[in-house]
Design an enzyme around this catalytic site. Sequence first.
Site, PDB file in Angstrom:
ATOM      1  N   LYS A 270       0.860  -1.188   0.000  1.00  0.00           N
ATOM      2  CA  LYS A 270       0.000   0.000   0.000  1.00  0.00           C
ATOM      3  C   LYS A 270       0.890   1.229   0.000  1.00  0.00           C
ATOM      4  CE  LYS A 270      -3.564   2.439   2.570  1.00  0.00           C
ATOM      5  NZ  LYS A 270      -4.565   2.381   3.626  1.00  0.00           N
TER       6      LYS A 270
ATOM      7  N   ARG B   2       0.981  10.232   5.780  1.00  0.00           N
ATOM      8  CA  ARG B   2       1.123   8.807   6.078  1.00  0.00           C
ATOM      9  C   ARG B   2       2.443   8.208   5.569  1.00  0.00           C
ATOM     10  NH1 ARG B   2      -3.914   8.558   8.012  1.00  0.00           N
ATOM     11  NH2 ARG B   2      -5.787   8.571   6.702  1.00  0.00           N
TER      12      ARG B   2
ATOM     13  N   LYS C  47      -2.293  -1.563  -3.919  1.00  0.00           N
ATOM     14  CA  LYS C  47      -3.097  -0.350  -3.843  1.00  0.00           C
ATOM     15  C   LYS C  47      -2.224   0.887  -3.936  1.00  0.00           C
ATOM     16  CE  LYS C  47      -6.061   1.950  -0.563  1.00  0.00           C
ATOM     17  NZ  LYS C  47      -6.491   2.022   0.790  1.00  0.00           N
TER      18      LYS C  47
HETATM   19  C1  PBG Z   1      -7.475   3.335   5.625  1.00  0.00           C
HETATM   20  C2  PBG Z   1      -7.732   3.233   4.170  1.00  0.00           C
HETATM   21  C3  PBG Z   1      -7.560   4.208   3.168  1.00  0.00           C
HETATM   22  C4  PBG Z   1      -8.022   3.655   1.989  1.00  0.00           C
HETATM   23  C5  PBG Z   1      -8.446   2.361   2.284  1.00  0.00           C
HETATM   24  N1  PBG Z   1      -8.230   2.118   3.634  1.00  0.00           N
HETATM   25  C6  PBG Z   1      -7.115   5.598   3.263  1.00  0.00           C
HETATM   26  C7  PBG Z   1      -5.716   5.931   3.507  1.00  0.00           C
HETATM   27  O1  PBG Z   1      -4.843   5.079   3.643  1.00  0.00           O
HETATM   28  O2  PBG Z   1      -5.482   7.119   3.631  1.00  0.00           O
HETATM   29  C8  PBG Z   1      -8.064   4.347   0.644  1.00  0.00           C
HETATM   30  C9  PBG Z   1      -9.118   3.846  -0.289  1.00  0.00           C
HETATM   31  C10 PBG Z   1      -9.385   4.697  -1.465  1.00  0.00           C
HETATM   32  O3  PBG Z   1      -8.741   5.745  -1.713  1.00  0.00           O
HETATM   33  O4  PBG Z   1     -10.294   4.330  -2.211  1.00  0.00           O
HETATM   34  N2  PBG Z   1      -6.154   3.338   6.002  1.00  0.00           N
END
Ligand code: PBG
Length: 324
Positions: free
Chosen positions: A194, A216, A247
């Site tokens: 991620k 983050r 992701k």
């Molecule tokens: C929570 C989370 C996020 C997303 C999924 N779970 C946000 C982030 O990490 O800031 C993003 C999903 C999306 O943009 O569709 N941590």
Amino acid sequence: MNLKKRPRRLRAGAEIRRMVRENHVRVDDLIYPMFVMPGKGQKAEVASMPGVCQYSLDEFVRALSEVVELKIPAILLFGIPESKDALASGAYHEHGIVQEAVRLAKAHYPSLYVITDVCLCEYTDHGHCGIVRDGVILNDPTLDYLARTAVSHAAAGADMVAPSDMMDGRVGAIREALDEHGFEQVPIMAYAAKFASGFYGPFREAAGSAPQFGDRRTYQMDPPNGEEAMRETALDVEEGADLIIVKPALAYGDIIYRTKERFGLPVAAYNVSGEYAMVKAAAANGWIEEERVVMEALVGMKRAGADLLITYHALDAARWLNRG
Ligand code: PBG
């Protein structure tokens, strides 16, 4: 010209193109992310994500009937809690918003596969995915809260949990806690690779989870890094991940491909909020053909190696696919 090889022969008409088509998007591939919130009779469209709504529980159940009718096999649940605090107590409360939504979904639609996002950022007052002390996002103290969250979701009836926090060691901690509580059959779909992405912007509006200070980047991955994504994924696999999420999806086809080649586990591509928003905005302006672009993007993720597609386009895609 004396050409022996003429690739165009296999493109000459719709039938032959259909026959030699290598990849397909199926309704069975789709996972639909949904947002639940407290209240009654509420269905609030997210401004930057036309067609995507935050649902109060009664409206959520109503919306599920459409998901089920379209034969979409799974949803991925995110919660917007009544209140937030430093320890994200809404995340692991027995009667938290996601826990209640899971119970309702399973009661009304037992065969709908319910996946829950396991993270703290929607539940902390500072909006970070972990416990914070002196402006630092702490790793090890966060693991216990994540594990408790995952166990509370499983106890409510979640079929699968998906940790998205990117703390080190969380898959192992969650696996151990699930097993301890008798949930050894609940799989973990780990957001393994991620990235700290600009494409999450609209989601933070949808989930009310924008960090109140900093960003983050100390826990999510640096977008230029592919080798690191393999190391990060290897750890999650070692710790017990059953499925892997990459992701975002569109700019990360190489990561999807390498993950599938290297680990051989089921891979889910998360077609994130910003990717959705771009398509919707361009389509609304008449600049692109929505159906064509969405299906091209989704089949591109399949071609890269994804088995599953987590996408806000799921309802539309299922409609188009069911129409044939
Ligand atoms: C929570 C989370 C996020 C997303 C999924 N779970 C946000 C982030 O990490 O800031 C993003 C999903 C999306 O943009 O569709 N941590």
